[in-house]
Design a protein around this motif. Sequence first.
Motif, PDB file in Angstrom:
ATOM      1  N   THR A  11       0.853  -1.180   0.000  1.00 55.03           N
ATOM      2  CA  THR A  11       0.000   0.000   0.000  1.00 55.03           C
ATOM      3  C   THR A  11       0.894   1.238   0.000  1.00 55.03           C
ATOM      4  O   THR A  11       2.040   1.192   0.442  1.00 55.03           O
ATOM      5  N   GLY A  39      -3.307   3.540  -4.466  1.00 50.60           N
ATOM      6  CA  GLY A  39      -2.915   3.245  -3.094  1.00 50.60           C
ATOM      7  C   GLY A  39      -2.735   1.784  -2.777  1.00 50.60           C
ATOM      8  O   GLY A  39      -2.419   1.434  -1.629  1.00 50.60           O
ATOM      9  N   PHE A  40      -2.889   0.882  -3.760  1.00 50.06           N
ATOM     10  CA  PHE A  40      -2.802  -0.555  -3.489  1.00 50.06           C
ATOM     11  C   PHE A  40      -2.231  -1.275  -4.708  1.00 50.06           C
ATOM     12  O   PHE A  40      -2.695  -1.068  -5.827  1.00 50.06           O
ATOM     13  N   ARG A 101      -7.524   1.374   1.682  1.00 56.01           N
ATOM     14  CA  ARG A 101      -6.498   1.995   0.834  1.00 56.01           C
ATOM     15  C   ARG A 101      -6.777   3.492   0.767  1.00 56.01           C
ATOM     16  O   ARG A 101      -7.910   3.943   0.975  1.00 56.01           O
ATOM     17  N   ILE A 153      -7.415  -5.436   3.774  1.00 57.97           N
ATOM     18  CA  ILE A 153      -7.396  -4.119   3.144  1.00 57.97           C
ATOM     19  C   ILE A 153      -8.696  -3.931   2.367  1.00 57.97           C
ATOM     20  O   ILE A 153      -9.031  -4.743   1.495  1.00 57.97           O
ATOM     21  N   VAL A 155     -10.255  -2.460  -0.407  1.00 56.08           N
ATOM     22  CA  VAL A 155      -9.866  -1.833  -1.677  1.00 56.08           C
ATOM     23  C   VAL A 155     -11.068  -1.151  -2.321  1.00 56.08           C
ATOM     24  O   VAL A 155     -10.944  -0.085  -2.912  1.00 56.08           O
TER      25      VAL A 155
END
Length: 360
Positions: A11, A39-40, A101, A153, A155
């Motif tokens: 990330t 961001g991911f 994220r 996470i 997403v």
Amino acid sequence: MVPEPQFLFLTCQNGAESALKGEVARKWPGFRFAYSRPGFLTFKVPADVHLGSDFDPGLVLARSCGFSLGKVTGESAAALAEGVWRLYGERAWEQVHVWARESAAHSETVGFSPLDHAAREAQNALAAKCPWPDRLGKVNRPARPGDFVLDCIVVEANEWWAGYHRADSVASRWAGGMTRLKMPPGIVSRAWLKMEEALRWAQLPVPSDARFVELGSSPGGASQALLNRGWHVIGVDPAEMAPAVLDHPNFQHIRRRASQVRRREFRKIRWLTADMNVAPSYTLAVVEDIVMHPDVNVRGMLLTFKLPQWELAEHIPEFLDRVQSWGFNRVQARQLQHNRQEICVAALKQPFSRKERGRR
């Protein structure tokens, strides 16, 4: 026996994806890019490479890293949580970290994501659907060194990714590599957040009676983070300081550019910070001129390097080599959660004094 995952997740700050991909390509050329959202990112590990659960790729622009177990999709948080627990399987764990994220461009609301609400729903759903509720504890509690951490996470609201990592570095103990800082009343600028996070991440052995010089101190938020710890601060900046900082008994303002300050002003200084709105080459030149002066004996530093173009990220290893050439044998870098398009470098001379060398 639990099979070894073949993918890593990373990330990062929204907007830093291409620069992070370039960093991976330079440092780990065998890792093949697989998937990304702002961001991911995920990467496939070569079949002949076997990594331990404590693997740290050493990437400056990666906010967090772990082994990816895959994604789950669904229409409800409960269904997604059940799918995540199926992916985790029989793995033993000490902590569970859940975060979203960074899906919004970096702004004054640092760390804000439109997915934050979905992440809170994910925390609740994972707790409710956990097959071993007696083992769960508090989700997103900072991990202890060595803890095995299960990661989730968010997403997208209907797409969660599961993974894990072994907590080793300071940042790896925080959910998503992010602190949970909130500015207290009376703080004059968000530079407080950057300095506070940098101090917690770098873990510099600063004594209680330390003297700092801060290059680029106006209006004084970062100075407040230092002063609140009981340290003495000399702020160097041609701009004005906030009255709340100027009135502090441990603060002294030198209203000049750093290049104009006589070096004898730094003779009693052992700690230096710099956050100037200039190119990295200028920051390096100014700091080098100070720390290499024969009358100056700086032990540790926290330096911010601006990256107005992401292409400058290719030169980060050169920045670190130059800092190390000044005699700082412990140098590390990270794009902090509260950094904008910039990185933080922590540098330390260790051991420093004759007394310390004798103890070692």
